[in-house]
Design a protein around this motif. Structure first.
Motif, PDB file in Angstrom:
ATOM      1  N   MET A   1      47.440 -59.436  78.025  1.00 22.06           N
ATOM      2  CA  MET A   1      48.283 -60.572  78.902  1.00 22.06           C
ATOM      3  C   MET A   1      49.356 -60.182  79.904  1.00 22.06           C
ATOM      4  O   MET A   1      49.876 -61.046  80.449  1.00 22.06           O
ATOM      5  CB  MET A   1      49.063 -61.284  77.734  1.00 22.06           C
ATOM      6  N   CYS A   2      49.186 -58.926  80.281  1.00 25.24           N
ATOM      7  CA  CYS A   2      49.780 -58.208  81.440  1.00 25.24           C
ATOM      8  C   CYS A   2      51.192 -57.658  81.327  1.00 25.24           C
ATOM      9  O   CYS A   2      52.111 -58.293  80.411  1.00 25.24           O
ATOM     10  CB  CYS A   2      49.702 -59.372  82.549  1.00 25.24           C
ATOM     11  N   MET A  20      46.398 -55.965  84.075  1.00 26.07           N
ATOM     12  CA  MET A  20      45.785 -57.325  84.170  1.00 26.07           C
ATOM     13  C   MET A  20      45.135 -57.086  82.780  1.00 26.07           C
ATOM     14  O   MET A  20      43.978 -56.619  82.759  1.00 26.07           O
ATOM     15  CB  MET A  20      45.054 -57.528  85.383  1.00 26.07           C
ATOM     16  N   ASP A  21      45.759 -58.105  81.993  1.00 20.95           N
ATOM     17  CA  ASP A  21      45.093 -58.181  80.538  1.00 20.95           C
ATOM     18  C   ASP A  21      44.292 -59.542  80.374  1.00 20.95           C
ATOM     19  O   ASP A  21      45.255 -60.576  80.564  1.00 20.95           O
ATOM     20  CB  ASP A  21      45.991 -58.060  79.397  1.00 20.95           C
ATOM     21  N   TRP A  22      43.164 -59.724  80.116  1.00 22.43           N
ATOM     22  CA  TRP A  22      42.605 -60.923  80.140  1.00 22.43           C
ATOM     23  C   TRP A  22      41.644 -60.859  79.291  1.00 22.43           C
ATOM     24  O   TRP A  22      40.782 -59.776  79.065  1.00 22.43           O
ATOM     25  CB  TRP A  22      42.201 -61.383  81.554  1.00 22.43           C
ATOM     26  N   THR A  26      38.049 -61.159  85.457  1.00 19.17           N
ATOM     27  CA  THR A  26      38.779 -62.223  86.361  1.00 19.17           C
ATOM     28  C   THR A  26      38.222 -61.809  87.672  1.00 19.17           C
ATOM     29  O   THR A  26      38.473 -62.590  88.827  1.00 19.17           O
ATOM     30  CB  THR A  26      40.093 -61.900  86.564  1.00 19.17           C
ATOM     31  N   TYR A  88      50.721 -63.881  82.937  1.00 18.91           N
ATOM     32  CA  TYR A  88      50.567 -65.199  82.298  1.00 18.91           C
ATOM     33  C   TYR A  88      51.962 -65.495  81.392  1.00 18.91           C
ATOM     34  O   TYR A  88      52.421 -64.471  80.827  1.00 18.91           O
ATOM     35  CB  TYR A  88      49.536 -65.044  81.196  1.00 18.91           C
ATOM     36  N   ASN A 178      55.055 -61.174  79.051  1.00 19.37           N
ATOM     37  CA  ASN A 178      54.547 -62.501  78.890  1.00 19.37           C
ATOM     38  C   ASN A 178      55.702 -63.171  77.762  1.00 19.37           C
ATOM     39  O   ASN A 178      56.835 -63.076  77.890  1.00 19.37           O
ATOM     40  CB  ASN A 178      53.234 -62.531  78.264  1.00 19.37           C
ATOM     41  N   TYR A 266      42.619 -59.678  74.220  1.00 21.52           N
ATOM     42  CA  TYR A 266      43.068 -59.675  75.666  1.00 21.52           C
ATOM     43  C   TYR A 266      43.335 -58.434  76.198  1.00 21.52           C
ATOM     44  O   TYR A 266      44.290 -57.654  76.442  1.00 21.52           O
ATOM     45  CB  TYR A 266      44.431 -60.499  75.868  1.00 21.52           C
ATOM     46  N   GLU A 269      42.166 -55.258  81.864  1.00 24.42           N
ATOM     47  CA  GLU A 269      40.912 -55.443  82.790  1.00 24.42           C
ATOM     48  C   GLU A 269      40.979 -54.180  83.900  1.00 24.42           C
ATOM     49  O   GLU A 269      40.101 -53.316  84.214  1.00 24.42           O
ATOM     50  CB  GLU A 269      40.708 -56.535  83.300  1.00 24.42           C
TER      51      GLU A 269
END
Length: 332
Positions: A1-2, A20-22, A26, A88, A178, A266, A269
């Motif tokens: 989630m960053c 960047m955690d997703w 993305t 996020y 987050n 998550y 990335e």
């Protein structure tokens, strides 16, 4: 989630690292935008999402960014030395739409700031010029807060909680993750510091108990701890390596469970580092072993210059890739 980590206390460069955690790709694309671009803040890709009084502007600064789903900007730096990062925040609440104010769809939030401001204060001054409008990207609500920093080491965190903007503006605000809100994160960090101090000041740093999970609170506290321990670097190369080390420590390994819902993981990335002093932008895809970077001053940023892009997933991309960007198809 960053996670975002700012290092503004060394004597070589102001650096900001982020993860960047997703739950899915993305579709990141490194993109160079020149000055003089006519922007419509009501567009999401090729779709109008703010039909009533969209914000319009012309880019005054060139920028080097990472786009998200081809519909917005997630991270980047401009030629003046301002950097911005969207992370996020599930509790984001922008409040009801007021059509009397120019509307800016939130996925273009930091691009507007990078296009228009040379430093953190100028970016904050722009917040009253428009109203952010929520949008959905690939089935996800773009619920975000923003971290800003500039070449002087200034920093700001901007959130919208219960329809009201909250700004934390001070060079001491170096860490962001987050949930929960930033004010609550700071309170939890203070509690952790008091607890550690209660164990004795002579305790070796390797024996200090640290939270080790991947949730936002644990990552916030771990990044704050290791970020504060960074030694003075010998040169710029060591400085970038140091901030990357802390950024990797705050990353989410593949398969690490995070939360219930549509996705349970998550994972990180990619990671980026903004060198605000040297105006270099580093990018590291988590699925590849190669670190690459580009220097914004090597691009033609004059009005009328083409938008340039690079997909950072090639295994042959390593080191300075400024000359590997190609012209984006028009219109962009």
């Amino acid at each position: 989630m960053c996670t975002r980590i700012l290092w503004n206390t060394n004597h070589h460069a102001v650096l900001a690292g982020r993860t960047m955690d997703w739950p899915e790709s993305t579709e990141p694309v490194l993109t160079v935008f020149p000055r003089g671009l006519e922007r419509n803040g009501g567009m999401l890709g090729g779709t109008t999402v703010v039909a009533d009084n969209p914000l319009r502007w012309t880019s005054g600064f060139g920028s080097l960014v990472t786009t998200v789903y081809g519909a917005g900007t997630a991270d980047g730096i401009n030629e003046a030395g301002l950097a911005a990062h969207m992370l996020y925040l599930d509790s984001t609440d922008l409040g009801p739409r007021d059509p009397g104010r120019p509307g800016l769809q939130i996925a273009l939030w930091i691009q507007y700031l990078l296009d228009s401001a040379r430093n953190v204060q100028e970016a904050l001054d722009l917040l009253d010029t428009c109203q952010l409008v929520p949008v959905e990207l690939r089935g996800f609500q773009a619920s975000v807060h923003v971290a800003l920093e500039d070449a002087a080491g200034d920093s700001a965190i901007v959130e919208y909680i219960e329809g009201r903007r909250q700004v934390h503006h001070d060079r001491s605000y170096t860490i962001m993750t987050n949930e929960p809100s930033y004010e609550e994160q700071l309170r939890l960090l203070r509690e952790k510091v008091r607890a550690v101090q209660g164990l004795g000041h002579d305790r070796p740093s390797s024996e200090v108990p640290l939270p080790g999970n991947v949730n936002a609170v644990d990552r916030f506290q771990r990044a704050a701890y290791f970020g504060a321990l960074l030694p003075e670097p010998a040169d710029d190369r060591q400085a970038v390596a140091a901030i990357l080390a802390v950024t990797r420590n705050a990353s989410v390994p593949f398969g690490a469970p995070y939360r219930e819902g549509r996705f349970k993981t998550y994972n990180t990335e990619y990671r980026t580092v903004c060198d605000l002093t040297g105006k270099r932008y580093f990018f590291e895809l988590a699925t590849g072993p190669n670190l690459l970077w580009a220097e914004i001053d090597r691009f033609d940023l004059s009005p009328g210059a083409p938008v340039m892009t690079l997909r950072p997933d090639g295994t042959d991309l390593v080191g300075d890739v400024s000359d590997r960007f190609t012209r984006a198809p028009a219109p962009f």
